[in-house]
Write a protein that holds these residues in place. Structure first.
Motif, short mmCIF file in Angstrom:
data_model
loop_
_atom_site.label_atom_id
_atom_site.label_comp_id
_atom_site.label_asym_id
_atom_site.label_seq_id
_atom_site.Cartn_x
_atom_site.Cartn_y
_atom_site.Cartn_z
N ASP A 53 0.87 -1.18 0.00
CA ASP A 53 0.00 0.00 0.00
C ASP A 53 0.90 1.22 0.00
OD1 ASP A 53 -2.45 -1.30 0.04
OD2 ASP A 53 -2.47 -1.45 2.23
N VAL A 54 0.79 2.02 -1.04
CA VAL A 54 1.66 3.19 -1.19
C VAL A 54 0.79 4.42 -1.35
CG1 VAL A 54 3.43 4.28 -2.65
CG2 VAL A 54 3.47 1.81 -2.27
N GLN A 55 1.15 5.48 -0.64
CA GLN A 55 0.41 6.72 -0.80
C GLN A 55 1.17 7.63 -1.77
OE1 GLN A 55 -0.28 9.30 2.63
NE2 GLN A 55 -2.34 9.60 1.82
N ALA A 56 0.40 8.23 -2.69
CA ALA A 56 0.96 9.17 -3.66
C ALA A 56 0.58 10.57 -3.24
CB ALA A 56 0.43 8.87 -5.05
N ARG A 57 1.54 11.47 -3.32
CA ARG A 57 1.29 12.88 -3.02
C ARG A 57 1.67 13.70 -4.24
NH1 ARG A 57 3.37 10.48 1.49
NH2 ARG A 57 2.22 10.74 3.42
N CYS A 58 0.87 14.68 -4.56
CA CYS A 58 1.16 15.56 -5.68
C CYS A 58 2.16 16.61 -5.18
CB CYS A 58 -0.13 16.23 -6.16
SG CYS A 58 0.10 17.22 -7.65
N VAL A 59 3.26 16.77 -5.91
CA VAL A 59 4.30 17.71 -5.50
C VAL A 59 4.63 18.68 -6.63
CG1 VAL A 59 5.32 16.13 -3.82
CG2 VAL A 59 6.20 16.17 -6.14
N ASP A 60 5.17 19.81 -6.24
CA ASP A 60 5.60 20.85 -7.18
C ASP A 60 7.07 20.61 -7.48
OD1 ASP A 60 6.33 23.15 -8.53
OD2 ASP A 60 5.53 24.52 -7.02
N GLN A 61 7.40 20.36 -8.77
CA GLN A 61 8.79 20.06 -9.12
C GLN A 61 9.73 21.24 -8.86
OE1 GLN A 61 9.03 19.02 -13.25
NE2 GLN A 61 8.97 21.13 -13.94
N ARG A 62 9.21 22.44 -8.87
CA ARG A 62 10.07 23.62 -8.63
C ARG A 62 10.44 23.77 -7.16
NH1 ARG A 62 6.24 28.06 -10.71
NH2 ARG A 62 4.92 26.70 -9.51
N SER A 63 9.79 23.02 -6.27
CA SER A 63 10.03 23.19 -4.84
C SER A 63 11.12 22.26 -4.32
CB SER A 63 8.73 22.94 -4.07
OG SER A 63 8.36 21.57 -4.16
N LYS A 114 5.47 -0.83 -9.11
CA LYS A 114 4.62 -1.85 -9.72
C LYS A 114 4.08 -2.75 -8.61
CE LYS A 114 7.07 -1.94 -14.07
NZ LYS A 114 7.81 -2.73 -15.03
N ASP A 115 2.99 -3.41 -8.89
CA ASP A 115 2.40 -4.37 -7.96
C ASP A 115 2.12 -3.78 -6.59
OD1 ASP A 115 2.48 -6.32 -9.93
OD2 ASP A 115 4.51 -6.92 -9.40
N ALA A 116 1.68 -2.54 -6.56
CA ALA A 116 1.33 -1.90 -5.30
C ALA A 116 -0.03 -1.23 -5.46
CB ALA A 116 2.38 -0.86 -4.93
N HIS A 117 -0.74 -1.14 -4.36
CA HIS A 117 -2.01 -0.42 -4.35
C HIS A 117 -1.68 1.02 -4.00
CE1 HIS A 117 -5.90 0.84 -2.45
NE2 HIS A 117 -6.30 0.40 -3.63
N ILE A 118 -1.89 1.94 -4.96
CA ILE A 118 -1.49 3.33 -4.78
C ILE A 118 -2.73 4.19 -4.64
CG2 ILE A 118 -0.24 5.28 -5.76
CD1 ILE A 118 1.36 3.22 -7.42
N THR A 119 -2.78 4.96 -3.56
CA THR A 119 -3.89 5.89 -3.33
C THR A 119 -3.34 7.28 -3.09
OG1 THR A 119 -3.90 5.36 -0.97
CG2 THR A 119 -5.46 4.16 -2.36
N THR A 120 -4.16 8.28 -3.38
CA THR A 120 -3.77 9.67 -3.14
C THR A 120 -4.15 10.07 -1.73
OG1 THR A 120 -5.87 10.61 -3.85
CG2 THR A 120 -4.23 10.17 -5.58
N THR A 121 -3.76 11.27 -1.33
CA THR A 121 -4.12 11.76 0.00
C THR A 121 -5.62 11.98 0.14
OG1 THR A 121 -3.67 14.02 -0.72
CG2 THR A 121 -1.89 12.86 0.40
N LYS A 122 -6.31 12.15 -1.00
CA LYS A 122 -7.77 12.30 -0.97
C LYS A 122 -8.50 10.96 -1.08
CE LYS A 122 -8.18 17.01 -2.71
NZ LYS A 122 -8.75 17.87 -3.76
N GLY A 123 -7.75 9.86 -1.13
CA GLY A 123 -8.36 8.54 -1.17
C GLY A 123 -8.63 7.98 -2.55
N LYS A 124 -8.26 8.67 -3.60
CA LYS A 124 -8.46 8.19 -4.97
C LYS A 124 -7.44 7.10 -5.27
CE LYS A 124 -8.42 9.66 -9.77
NZ LYS A 124 -8.17 10.77 -10.70
N THR A 125 -7.87 6.03 -5.89
CA THR A 125 -6.97 4.94 -6.26
C THR A 125 -6.33 5.25 -7.60
OG1 THR A 125 -8.26 3.31 -5.05
CG2 THR A 125 -6.80 2.48 -6.77
#
Length: 139
Positions: A53-63, A114-125
Motif C-alpha cells: 500500500d503506497v500513498q501518492a502525493r502531488c508535489v511541485d517540481q520547482r520546490s 509496480k504491484d502496489a495499491h497506490i492511493t492519493t491523499t484524498k483517497g483516490k486509487t
C-alpha cells in the motif's frame, strides 16, 4: 657485401604479446553512482516498505530542496491521472511513499511502484496492485 636490413632474421624465441584493450567505457562519478543507489533504495522502500500500500502525493517540481531531497506537497487536483501536469502554474507530479514533515515530503520516489495499491491523499486509487495483478489505473 654484408647483410642488409632486408636480409636480417628476426629472432622468434620470444612470443609477441597481443594486447587487447577494452573499448573505452563511460565512468560514472561517485555522485551519479550515489544518486542511482539512493533512487533504487527509494523505489524498494516505496514498493515494499508499506506492505504493497503506497500513498501518492502531488508535489511541485520547482520546490525541490537539494539539502534533504524534499518537495512541497500541493493539492491532488494539480496532478492528473498520467502523473504530470504542466500548466501556467508549473510542473507537478506524483511522489510515491516517503516521509512527510509539515507540508514537505522526502525519502520517496518519483518512479511509480509496480504491484502496489497506490492511493492519493484524498483517497483516490491511482493503481490497484498486488502480486499477479495487471491493473494499471483506477478511477
Amino acid at each position: 657485401m654484408g647483410t642488409g636490413p632486408a636480409e636480417r632474421e628476426i629472432p622468434t624465441s620470444r612470443p609477441v604479446p597481443t594486447v587487447t584493450r577494452k573499448p573505452p567505457g563511460r565512468r560514472m562519478s561517485s555522485a551519479k553512482v550515489r544518486i542511482g543507489m539512493i533512487g533504487a533504495l527509494s523505489l524498494t522502500v516505496a514498493a515494499c516498505g508499506s506492505g504493497d500500500d503506497v500513498q501518492a502525493r502531488c508535489v511541485d517540481q520547482r520546490s525541490y530542496q537539494n539539502n534533504d531531497g524534499s518537495y512541497n506537497v500541493v493539492d491532488d487536483d494539480y496532478c492528473d491521472d498520467d502523473g504530470r501536469y504542466y500548466g501556467s502554474h508549473g510542473g507537478y507530479f506524483w511522489y510515491y511513499g516517503g516521509t512527510s514533515r509539515g507540508s514537505r515530503i522526502y525519502r520517496g520516489t518519483t518512479v511509480k511502484p509496480k504491484d502496489a495499491h497506490i492511493t492519493t491523499t484524498k483517497g483516490k486509487t491511482l493503481q490497484r496492485g498486488g502480486f499477479g495483478s495487471r491493473s494499471s489505473s483506477g478511477s
